[in-house]
Design a protein around this motif. Structure first.
Motif, PDB file in Angstrom:
ATOM      1  N   ALA A 218      -8.984  33.734  41.211  1.00 32.85           N
ATOM      2  CA  ALA A 218      -9.275  33.992  42.591  1.00 32.85           C
ATOM      3  C   ALA A 218      -8.560  32.543  43.473  1.00 32.85           C
ATOM      4  O   ALA A 218      -7.730  33.248  44.559  1.00 32.85           O
ATOM      5  CB  ALA A 218     -10.752  33.834  42.692  1.00 32.85           C
ATOM      6  N   TYR A 219      -8.551  31.591  43.112  1.00 36.59           N
ATOM      7  CA  TYR A 219      -7.835  30.669  43.791  1.00 36.59           C
ATOM      8  C   TYR A 219      -6.422  30.864  43.802  1.00 36.59           C
ATOM      9  O   TYR A 219      -5.713  30.739  44.682  1.00 36.59           O
ATOM     10  CB  TYR A 219      -8.297  29.137  43.468  1.00 36.59           C
ATOM     11  N   GLY A 220      -6.006  31.182  42.604  1.00 36.73           N
ATOM     12  CA  GLY A 220      -4.353  31.251  42.431  1.00 36.73           C
ATOM     13  C   GLY A 220      -3.914  32.481  43.410  1.00 36.73           C
ATOM     14  O   GLY A 220      -2.818  32.392  44.008  1.00 36.73           O
ATOM     15  N   GLU A 221      -4.757  33.669  43.523  1.00 35.05           N
ATOM     16  CA  GLU A 221      -4.327  34.810  44.297  1.00 35.05           C
ATOM     17  C   GLU A 221      -4.428  34.269  46.008  1.00 35.05           C
ATOM     18  O   GLU A 221      -3.503  34.691  46.570  1.00 35.05           O
ATOM     19  CB  GLU A 221      -5.235  35.983  44.057  1.00 35.05           C
ATOM     20  N   ARG A 222      -5.354  33.522  46.203  1.00 34.07           N
ATOM     21  CA  ARG A 222      -5.492  33.337  47.433  1.00 34.07           C
ATOM     22  C   ARG A 222      -4.073  32.250  47.927  1.00 34.07           C
ATOM     23  O   ARG A 222      -3.459  32.360  49.122  1.00 34.07           O
ATOM     24  CB  ARG A 222      -6.799  32.548  47.696  1.00 34.07           C
ATOM     25  N   ARG A 223      -3.980  31.468  46.989  1.00 32.76           N
ATOM     26  CA  ARG A 223      -2.777  30.365  47.363  1.00 32.76           C
ATOM     27  C   ARG A 223      -1.382  31.052  47.574  1.00 32.76           C
ATOM     28  O   ARG A 223      -0.831  30.983  48.547  1.00 32.76           O
ATOM     29  CB  ARG A 223      -2.493  29.320  46.517  1.00 32.76           C
ATOM     30  N   ALA A 224      -1.245  32.214  46.448  1.00 33.80           N
ATOM     31  CA  ALA A 224       0.025  32.931  46.394  1.00 33.80           C
ATOM     32  C   ALA A 224      -0.154  33.907  47.689  1.00 33.80           C
ATOM     33  O   ALA A 224       1.099  34.021  48.453  1.00 33.80           O
ATOM     34  CB  ALA A 224       0.094  33.637  45.243  1.00 33.80           C
ATOM     35  N   ALA A 225      -1.090  34.542  48.044  1.00 34.23           N
ATOM     36  CA  ALA A 225      -1.083  35.213  49.244  1.00 34.23           C
ATOM     37  C   ALA A 225      -0.642  34.278  50.401  1.00 34.23           C
ATOM     38  O   ALA A 225       0.023  34.859  51.289  1.00 34.23           O
ATOM     39  CB  ALA A 225      -2.583  36.110  49.490  1.00 34.23           C
ATOM     40  N   LEU A 226      -1.362  33.464  50.715  1.00 33.86           N
ATOM     41  CA  LEU A 226      -0.932  32.452  51.954  1.00 33.86           C
ATOM     42  C   LEU A 226       0.372  32.129  51.988  1.00 33.86           C
ATOM     43  O   LEU A 226       1.260  32.159  52.888  1.00 33.86           O
ATOM     44  CB  LEU A 226      -1.803  31.129  52.224  1.00 33.86           C
ATOM     45  N   ILE A 227       1.082  31.510  50.895  1.00 36.83           N
ATOM     46  CA  ILE A 227       2.290  31.252  50.883  1.00 36.83           C
ATOM     47  C   ILE A 227       3.205  32.281  50.964  1.00 36.83           C
ATOM     48  O   ILE A 227       4.418  32.168  51.564  1.00 36.83           O
ATOM     49  CB  ILE A 227       2.708  30.359  49.243  1.00 36.83           C
ATOM     50  N   ASP A 228       2.901  33.383  50.331  1.00 31.76           N
ATOM     51  CA  ASP A 228       3.835  34.584  50.548  1.00 31.76           C
ATOM     52  C   ASP A 228       3.806  35.096  52.112  1.00 31.76           C
ATOM     53  O   ASP A 228       4.775  35.309  52.633  1.00 31.76           O
ATOM     54  CB  ASP A 228       3.450  35.827  49.702  1.00 31.76           C
ATOM     55  N   ALA A 229       2.686  35.097  52.842  1.00 30.57           N
ATOM     56  CA  ALA A 229       2.498  35.292  54.074  1.00 30.57           C
ATOM     57  C   ALA A 229       3.393  34.531  54.945  1.00 30.57           C
ATOM     58  O   ALA A 229       4.030  34.886  56.103  1.00 30.57           O
ATOM     59  CB  ALA A 229       0.985  35.516  54.447  1.00 30.57           C
ATOM     60  N   LEU A 230       3.288  33.143  54.590  1.00 29.73           N
ATOM     61  CA  LEU A 230       3.960  32.203  55.519  1.00 29.73           C
ATOM     62  C   LEU A 230       5.563  32.255  55.237  1.00 29.73           C
ATOM     63  O   LEU A 230       6.351  32.131  56.019  1.00 29.73           O
ATOM     64  CB  LEU A 230       3.583  30.854  55.120  1.00 29.73           C
TER      65      LEU A 230
END
Length: 442
Positions: free
Chosen positions: A348-360
Motif C-alpha cells: 500500500a505504501y509502495g503504491e501511494r509513493r509511486a503514484a505521487l512520484i509519477d504524478a509529479l
C-alpha cells in the motif's frame, strides 16, 4: 557582538548556564558569534581558564561550536532548539501530509496481543532480577536477523530506535567525536548527536543510500562513527541497494575501528530486501524497531552488535531502567507470531509513493521515494513552497527539519493519500513551485 544580551556568571557552570538559557529562549540565535574567551573573561572579571571551561561545557552539550581562529558561535541547530520546532501548524481544513505517521488503517489491532501478554504476566509476574529479554521475542528476532544476513551477536531490547542509537553512541564515543550522518536525515538523529556533545559530518543520500565518496571524505576527516538507515530512510525514502552496500563496505573496510550503527525501522512496511553492512567493522550495532509497523506507542526496538558494544549497552541499561517492559516485548513477539503486518502494508505504501512520484514526474517535477511512507521533493525556495502549499490546503514538512548542508526540499507523507488526493496534491506542488508573476514598479 551579542546585541542586547549580556553573558553573566563568575564560575564556569554559571557562564555556561547563562549562554544556554539565552540560546534556549531565542535571545542568542543560531550562528551568533560569542566573545573571544579573553574578552569575555575581562568583561566578567574572571580568569580566562574559567571561560574556556564554560565554552568546553557548551560544546559538549551541543550548544556551541568552535572553529579555531574564527571563534565560537551558537550552533546552526543547537541541542537546546529541537528541529521539531521547524514545523507547520496545520489549520482546520488543511490536509496534513507532514507528520510521518503510518496509516491508521494499516496498523494491526493490539488488543488481542496485549491481552495475551497480560495473561502471561498474570501467571508469571515480572519481578526485579528477571531476564531483560523475552525468550520468544529473542528467538523470533534472531531468526529474522539471520534470514536477512545480519551477523550473529548478543541481543538487547531498547525503548525504540532512537533510544538504542543513543545508548550505542554513548557506549562507544566521547564528547567531541564526529559522527557521519545522512543529509538529509532523520531530524531526531540530527538533534541527538550534538546533544550528546558529538559533532556531525554530513553524508549525502540518493535513492540507493549514503553516497560513497561523501562517506570516504567524512572518514578521512576523522569521523569515528556512521549512522545508516537501511530502508525507508527518513525523509528521502532511500533504501541501500546491493551495489551501494558493496561500495560502502569497501570504504568501511579501510576504517575498521569505525562504529557502524544501522537503523532498520522500515522492517515490516518495506518490500525491498535488506542489504546490511554489519560486520565489516569491529564495532557495530544493528537496530530494528516496530513503531512504523505497529504504531509509535509500541516503543520496542531490538538491537544486536559486537559483544563488547552490546555488553556496554546492557550494562548501562542495568544501571538505569533495568529492562524494557517485558509486557511490551511479549506483545511484539505475539504480533510477530500472528503475522500481524504482512506485505499489504508495504504494498500500500509502495503504491501511494509511486503514484505521487509519477504524478509529479508527469508535471515535470522530480521526486525521491524508493521505500517507506515519505516522498522528498527538491525545491528552490523551501519557505515559499511550504507557505503556498499551506494556502492551497496542504501541510508539508519543511526540509530544514532534516538538513545540514543538503539543498532545500519538502517531505510529503503519503500514508493516507488516495488516488484522488494524489492528483490534487501533485497539481498543488507544481503550482507552489511555479515562479510568481513578474512585477514592475514605477
Amino acid at each position: 557582538m551579542l546585541g542586547e544580551y549580556r553573558i553573566e556568571g563568575r564560575g564556569a557552570a554559571e557562564i555556561a548556564a547563562s549562554v544556554e538559557r539565552a540560546v534556549g529562549d531565542g535571545r542568542l540565535e543560531p550562528g551568533r558569534l560569542l566573545p573571544p574567551m579573553r574578552v569575555l573573561a575581562a568583561e566578567l572579571g574572571v580568569n580566562p581558564n574559567t571561560v574556556a571551561a564554560a565554552y568546553r561545557v557548551l560544546r559538549e552539550r551541543g550548544v556551541i561550536e568552535t572553529a579555531g581562529r574564527r571563534g565560537s558561535r551558537v550552533r546552526s541547530a543547537p541541542a537546546t532548539t529541537e528541529r521539531d520546532s521547524i514545523r507547520v501548524e496545520v489549520p482546520e481544513g488543511v490536509r496534513d501530509v507532514s507528520s510521518g505517521n503510518p496509516d491508521r488503517a494499516l496498523l494491526p489491532p493490539l488488543a488481542p496481543a496485549l491481552a495475551a501478554a497480560a495473561a502471561q504476566g498474570d501467571g508469571e509476574p515480572v519481578l526485579y532480577g528477571a531476564i531483560p529479554v523475552d525468550p520468544e521475542l529473542e528467538r523470533r528476532a534472531r531468526a529474522a536477523l539471520d534470514a536477512d544476513g545480519v551477523p550473529d551477536g548478543p541481543l538487547a531490547v531498547a525503548s525504540g530506535s532512537l533510544d538504542a542509537i543513543e545508548r550505542v553512541l554513548t557506549a562507544r564515543l566521547k564528547p567531541g567525536d564526529t559522527v557521519a550522518v545522512e543529509d538529509p536525515g532523520w531530524s531526531r538523529t540530527l538533534d541527538l548527536v550534538p546533544a550528546l556533545g558529538l559533532r556531525t559530518a554530513p553524508v549525502g543520500v540518493d535513492d540507493e543510500g549514503p553516497l560513497t565518496e561523501d562517506l570516504r571524505t567524512a572518514l578521512e576527516a576523522g569521523a569515528r562513527a556512521l549512522i545508516v538507515t537501511d530502508r525507508a530512510q527518513n525523509p528521502t525514502g532511500a533504501a541501500v541497494s546491493a551495489p551501494r552496500a558493496r561500495a560502502l563496505r569497501s570504504v568501511l573496510k579501510a576504517y575498521p575501528e569505525t562504529l557502524l550503527i544501522e537503523d532498520d525501522h522500515g522492517h515490516g512496511i518495506v518490500d525491498l530486501p535488506l542489504h546490511p553492512l554489519a560486520g565489516i567493522t569491529r564495532h557495530w550495532a544493528f537496530v530494528r524497531s516496530v513503531a512504523k509497523a505497529y504504531g509509535p506507542d509500541l516503543r520496542i526496538a531490538v538491537l544486536t552488535g559486537d559483544p563488547v558494544t552490546l555488553d556496554r549497552v546492557r550494562g548501562r541499561q542495568r544501571l538505569g531502567p533495568g529492562w524494557t517492559s517485558l509486557l511490551l516485548q511479549r506483545t511484539v513477539a505475539r504480533l510477530w507470531a500472528d503475522g500481524a503486518v504482512d506485505t499489504r502494508a508495504a504494498a500500500a505504501y509502495g503504491e501511494r509513493r509511486a503514484a505521487l512520484i509519477d504524478a509529479l514526474a508527469r508535471r515535470g517535477v522530480p521526486a525521491q521515494g524508493r521505500s517507506g511512507m515519505n516522498v522528498w521533493v527538491p525545491v528552490p525556495d523551501e519557505t515559499g513552497a511550504v507557505a503556498r502549499l499551506l494556502h492551497a490546503g496542504w501541510a508539508v514538512a519543511p526540509g530544514a527539519r532534516f538538513r545540514l548542508s543538503a539543498p532545500p526540499g519538502i517531505r510529503i507523507t503519503v500514508s493516507a493519500l488516495t488516488a484522488e488526493d494524489t492528483e490534487a496534491l501533485a497539481a498543488a506542488v507544481v503550482a507552489a513551485l511555479r515562479p510568481g508573476p513578474a512585477r514592475s514598479y514605477v
